[in-house]
Design a protein around this motif. Structure first.
Motif, PDB file in Angstrom:
ATOM      1  N   ARG A 124      63.868  25.222  10.776  1.00 36.98           N
ATOM      2  CA  ARG A 124      62.721  24.549  10.161  1.00 36.98           C
ATOM      3  C   ARG A 124      62.338  25.223   8.852  1.00 36.98           C
ATOM      4  N   ASP A 125      62.269  26.546   8.875  1.00 32.10           N
ATOM      5  CA  ASP A 125      61.903  27.285   7.665  1.00 32.10           C
ATOM      6  C   ASP A 125      62.899  27.034   6.536  1.00 32.10           C
ATOM      7  N   ARG A 126      64.184  26.995   6.884  1.00 29.99           N
ATOM      8  CA  ARG A 126      65.207  26.729   5.873  1.00 29.99           C
ATOM      9  C   ARG A 126      65.065  25.315   5.317  1.00 29.99           C
ATOM     10  N   MET A 127      64.777  24.360   6.196  1.00 31.87           N
ATOM     11  CA  MET A 127      64.592  22.983   5.757  1.00 31.87           C
ATOM     12  C   MET A 127      63.415  22.888   4.781  1.00 31.87           C
ATOM     13  N   VAL A 128      62.305  23.537   5.131  1.00 31.33           N
ATOM     14  CA  VAL A 128      61.119  23.514   4.265  1.00 31.33           C
ATOM     15  C   VAL A 128      61.441  24.161   2.923  1.00 31.33           C
ATOM     16  N   ARG A 129      62.121  25.310   2.948  1.00 27.21           N
ATOM     17  CA  ARG A 129      62.490  25.979   1.684  1.00 27.21           C
ATOM     18  C   ARG A 129      63.372  25.080   0.832  1.00 27.21           C
ATOM     19  N   ASP A 130      64.343  24.421   1.457  1.00 31.22           N
ATOM     20  CA  ASP A 130      65.234  23.524   0.717  1.00 31.22           C
ATOM     21  C   ASP A 130      64.456  22.380   0.068  1.00 31.22           C
ATOM     22  N   MET A 131      63.488  21.839   0.792  1.00 28.93           N
ATOM     23  CA  MET A 131      62.687  20.747   0.223  1.00 28.93           C
ATOM     24  C   MET A 131      61.791  21.263  -0.906  1.00 28.93           C
TER      25      MET A 131
END
Length: 73
Positions: A5-12
């Motif tokens: 989730r954290d990686r997804m948020v950072r990517d966005m």
């Protein structure tokens, strides 16, 4: 789904998604993972597409039912 989730948020965030978009996408991805009982990064493209088609179908049905209720009044 913490690290994912954290990686997804950072990517966005890197792609300049708005905070509201990020807030909307995270629960959708969580629901997708719950539906298949697997992490999102373990799903196939076909599984994601089938899930989206299922959601689309459910929304059309719900919209039809809502319109039918309003026309009867």
């Amino acid at each position: 789904m913490g690290e994912l989730r954290d990686r997804m948020v950072r990517d966005m965030e890197v792609r300049n998604f708005s905070p509201r978009t990020i807030e909307a996408y995270v629960p959708w991805v969580r629901d997708l993972a719950k539906h298949y009982m697997r992490a999102p990064d373990q799903l196939t493209d076909d599984e994601v597409q089938n899930y989206l088609l299922q959601l689309q179908s459910q929304r059309k049905l719900a919209g039809t039912q809502i319109r039918a209720r309003h026309t009867k009044v």
